[in-house]
Design an enzyme around this catalytic site. Sequence first.
Site, PDB file in Angstrom:
ATOM      1  N   ASN A 107     -37.983  -9.615  48.143  1.00  0.00           N
ATOM      2  CA  ASN A 107     -39.215 -10.108  48.760  1.00  0.00           C
ATOM      3  C   ASN A 107     -39.192  -9.923  50.278  1.00  0.00           C
ATOM      4  O   ASN A 107     -40.203  -9.574  50.894  1.00  0.00           O
ATOM      5  CB  ASN A 107     -39.422 -11.584  48.435  1.00  0.00           C
ATOM      6  CG  ASN A 107     -39.795 -11.819  46.984  1.00  0.00           C
ATOM      7  OD1 ASN A 107     -40.109 -10.887  46.247  1.00  0.00           O
ATOM      8  ND2 ASN A 107     -39.748 -13.070  46.559  1.00  0.00           N
ATOM      9  N   ARG A 118     -51.198  -1.760  37.892  1.00  0.00           N
ATOM     10  CA  ARG A 118     -49.735  -1.634  37.846  1.00  0.00           C
ATOM     11  C   ARG A 118     -49.324  -1.604  36.384  1.00  0.00           C
ATOM     12  O   ARG A 118     -49.107  -2.649  35.773  1.00  0.00           O
ATOM     13  CB  ARG A 118     -49.046  -2.801  38.549  1.00  0.00           C
ATOM     14  CG  ARG A 118     -49.354  -2.950  40.022  1.00  0.00           C
ATOM     15  CD  ARG A 118     -48.459  -4.007  40.656  1.00  0.00           C
ATOM     16  NE  ARG A 118     -48.899  -4.387  41.981  1.00  0.00           N
ATOM     17  CZ  ARG A 118     -48.622  -3.723  43.101  1.00  0.00           C
ATOM     18  NH1 ARG A 118     -47.909  -2.620  43.024  1.00  0.00           N
ATOM     19  NH2 ARG A 118     -49.061  -4.141  44.272  1.00  0.00           N
ATOM     20  N   HIS A 128     -48.734 -16.588  37.913  1.00  0.00           N
ATOM     21  CA  HIS A 128     -49.664 -15.501  38.241  1.00  0.00           C
ATOM     22  C   HIS A 128     -51.088 -15.775  37.766  1.00  0.00           C
ATOM     23  O   HIS A 128     -51.995 -14.998  38.055  1.00  0.00           O
ATOM     24  CB  HIS A 128     -49.135 -14.192  37.622  1.00  0.00           C
ATOM     25  CG  HIS A 128     -49.665 -12.950  38.265  1.00  0.00           C
ATOM     26  ND1 HIS A 128     -50.558 -12.115  37.638  1.00  0.00           N
ATOM     27  CD2 HIS A 128     -49.426 -12.403  39.479  1.00  0.00           C
ATOM     28  CE1 HIS A 128     -50.851 -11.104  38.433  1.00  0.00           C
ATOM     29  NE2 HIS A 128     -50.178 -11.254  39.561  1.00  0.00           N
ATOM     30  N   HIS A 162     -58.827  -3.966  41.611  1.00  0.00           N
ATOM     31  CA  HIS A 162     -57.793  -4.893  41.167  1.00  0.00           C
ATOM     32  C   HIS A 162     -58.206  -5.629  39.895  1.00  0.00           C
ATOM     33  O   HIS A 162     -57.418  -6.353  39.298  1.00  0.00           O
ATOM     34  CB  HIS A 162     -57.510  -5.894  42.302  1.00  0.00           C
ATOM     35  CG  HIS A 162     -56.299  -6.733  42.109  1.00  0.00           C
ATOM     36  ND1 HIS A 162     -56.351  -8.090  41.868  1.00  0.00           N
ATOM     37  CD2 HIS A 162     -54.982  -6.414  42.107  1.00  0.00           C
ATOM     38  CE1 HIS A 162     -55.132  -8.572  41.744  1.00  0.00           C
ATOM     39  NE2 HIS A 162     -54.280  -7.588  41.885  1.00  0.00           N
ATOM     40  N   TYR A 207     -44.227 -12.780  34.020  1.00  0.00           N
ATOM     41  CA  TYR A 207     -45.291 -13.440  34.770  1.00  0.00           C
ATOM     42  C   TYR A 207     -46.115 -14.312  33.831  1.00  0.00           C
ATOM     43  O   TYR A 207     -46.360 -13.945  32.684  1.00  0.00           O
ATOM     44  CB  TYR A 207     -46.248 -12.421  35.395  1.00  0.00           C
ATOM     45  CG  TYR A 207     -45.677 -11.524  36.458  1.00  0.00           C
ATOM     46  CD1 TYR A 207     -44.315 -11.491  36.759  1.00  0.00           C
ATOM     47  CD2 TYR A 207     -46.506 -10.668  37.184  1.00  0.00           C
ATOM     48  CE1 TYR A 207     -43.808 -10.659  37.726  1.00  0.00           C
ATOM     49  CE2 TYR A 207     -46.013  -9.823  38.157  1.00  0.00           C
ATOM     50  CZ  TYR A 207     -44.666  -9.814  38.430  1.00  0.00           C
ATOM     51  OH  TYR A 207     -44.166  -8.978  39.389  1.00  0.00           O
ATOM     52  N   ARG A 255     -49.991  -0.879  45.879  1.00  0.00           N
ATOM     53  CA  ARG A 255     -48.837  -0.744  46.764  1.00  0.00           C
ATOM     54  C   ARG A 255     -47.517  -0.631  45.999  1.00  0.00           C
ATOM     55  O   ARG A 255     -47.211  -1.449  45.135  1.00  0.00           O
ATOM     56  CB  ARG A 255     -48.768  -1.935  47.722  1.00  0.00           C
ATOM     57  CG  ARG A 255     -47.680  -1.827  48.773  1.00  0.00           C
ATOM     58  CD  ARG A 255     -47.621  -3.073  49.601  1.00  0.00           C
ATOM     59  NE  ARG A 255     -48.827  -3.241  50.394  1.00  0.00           N
ATOM     60  CZ  ARG A 255     -49.362  -4.432  50.672  1.00  0.00           C
ATOM     61  NH1 ARG A 255     -48.810  -5.533  50.188  1.00  0.00           N
ATOM     62  NH2 ARG A 255     -50.443  -4.522  51.419  1.00  0.00           N
TER      63      ARG A 255
END
Length: 732
Positions: A85, A412, A629, A472, A505, A442
């Site tokens: 992170n 992703r 999440h 997204h 998640y 990213r």
Amino acid sequence: MPSFSSRKPVISQCDSPDDRQEAARQAAAEPVPAPVVAAAVPGAPMFLDRDHSILGFNERVFDWAVRTDVPLLERLRYLCIVSSNLDEFFEVRAAAHLTAAKSGEGKGVYTEASFVALASKAHDLVARQYSLYNDSLVPEFARHGIRIVSHGERSAAQRSWVHEYFMREVRPLLIPVGLDPAHPFPQVANKSLNFIVRLHGHDAFGRKNEVAIVKVPRALPRLVRMPPRLAAKGESLFVSLSSIIRAHLDDLFPGREVTEFSQFRVTRHSDLALDEEDVRNLRTALRQGLQHRHYGQAVRLEVSAGCSQFLSRFLLEQFDLPEPALYRVHGPVNLVRLTQLVDLVNDPALLFPAWRSAWPRQLVPGVSIMEQLGKRDVLMHQPFESFDGLLAFLREAVNDPQVLVIKQTIYRTGADSELMDLLTEAVRRGKEVMAVVELKARFDEEANINWAEALESIGAQVVYGVVGLKTHAKMLLVTRREGRQLRRYGHLSTGNYNVRTARLYTDLSYLTADEDTTADMDGVFNHLASQNRPPKLRKLLLAPFHLQRRMIEKIEQVGLAASRGEDARIVAKMNALTDEALMRALIVAGQRGARIDLIVRGACMLAAQVPGVTDNIRVRSVIGRFLEHTRVFYFRAGSEEDLYLSSADWMNRNMMRRVELAWPVTEPRLRRQIVDECLVAYLHDDRDAWTLNPDGTYARAPHPEDGQGAQAALMVRYGPPVPVARVEQQGT
């Protein structure tokens, strides 16, 4: 839907949310250091600094590495997660502060002072990481017979084996570079392992070039297991790659004396910046940009603690970095690569008990999923329920000859994806497949580019969203011929279409055949492909068009209800809260009397419980075994209640610079489940929840070892039945 306070929580025998949070504040011991308050917000109440809040989140993750009730290998894993992170933090957030510091900037968000303050906090966290590793984890591993053996600790037989390994596996891949005008300082890739060496004596041409660089290829494993014959019974011995190279530096420079050396690692700014209005082919431009990402602006330099002033100053000058950007560490500079030890040891006794996600309860195995959706909507709660339910839905659509069209967003999905294989098979079976692939996700750009090219090569319609925005939103739409009609079946999610992260998640998946919802989804897909104005949506809220405004309207409605003396409640769960417009609306609603609970995992810029400002706003952050999440937004204004799920956090980028979706949940059965499992359970968590104090510090939960955690309760709810004998034992 019953009132929020009357819900029976997943966690039983709890006090009210208010009592439990008050107990958390009173019983909390040592608070995490406070984020810096951003004072330069004209006319605004107190907001917290975003970057300090991000580092504060990593403080809370680090706490899991400290906790002795966490299995040993998992503690190491959390330590490595913090390192990972921090890598991303420096790659994405540090450059603006560093540039301001270099120019002596004294005004604005990014200043010389902001750089020094962030560096100070990061230095403190890094120091505690290595202290924990050396003083706690290494001795604990040794007690379990697990050791990373340094050169000084190796026996003659072990040194002989390491030498043979070096000559066979490592030496052929190393190219030591002596520096002189004909051999300038080499390009050093982002986050790569390197050595700098100071030499005595003359080279082959009689010159005294005293500095050399050794770049270590990424292909080499960072930890190597020694053969069992070199270890005592019951021991697992390892050797680090940096230790192997360090012990053989003299072999790389025959005829010279190595007088000083240090491993080093540079972190570079890695956020790709493209002028999308000025490129003809976004995919080509991104692929070219990826080639340069590893060599962006240097923002951080890590060296061994014993690195000499001569070598550290030399490196700082080469990378044009100030002294606060230098991090001296007591251990491997690439701490994140120690995750390899978790895989190499793989001892179940030192890991969390394996969690196997259950088949989604609301899906009947062996019965057509689309047939089931014709009768009711289905909610799946990951990772407590398996992602296999979604894969089964898509697999059924691919194999169904009556299915004509499949449309999906890809953000992703990973480099190895069964889901993408299914889309490929759908094209081969003659179905129309449209994939909205976000190339700018990213650090997933390359994987997404590869999937886009693969799908295009077999005839799928691939679009890259909207110029200037990231797509997204997470949605999958299937169109099927049923008699003389076409019927749509949709899937919406708070998380990514990624099999691996679906096991790690917490997310909500929503399957529906509702005509209004699926028609809206089709309209959004057509908007993304055609870039025409989006149609009038009946149920979905779409960013950057409606989502922020509608959320503010809902907040204002709750505030007005409070001012009339009616029930007024907001409970919102998200990953981050940084959008000023939404924060201002929350503050006003709270000042009108609305009771507001925010469950924000990461960065939160809204200071809670500030007297006279945010007295009615409470913020908690839950850090657990799984990464939180889900995005869930609950509003009650008098007798009116609204519940939304969303792909979006309450951040300005999500509201204004991304294509995002939120959708209402109207079926009472599903509303009760979402409120119970995603909101009430987390407000009653006294094990993994941290409470945000008025000064910006976070107070840890009062019972981190023996309290009741939301995630643990959900694992009980969705896990296998507990044997009767075990229940009796617990009750004695």
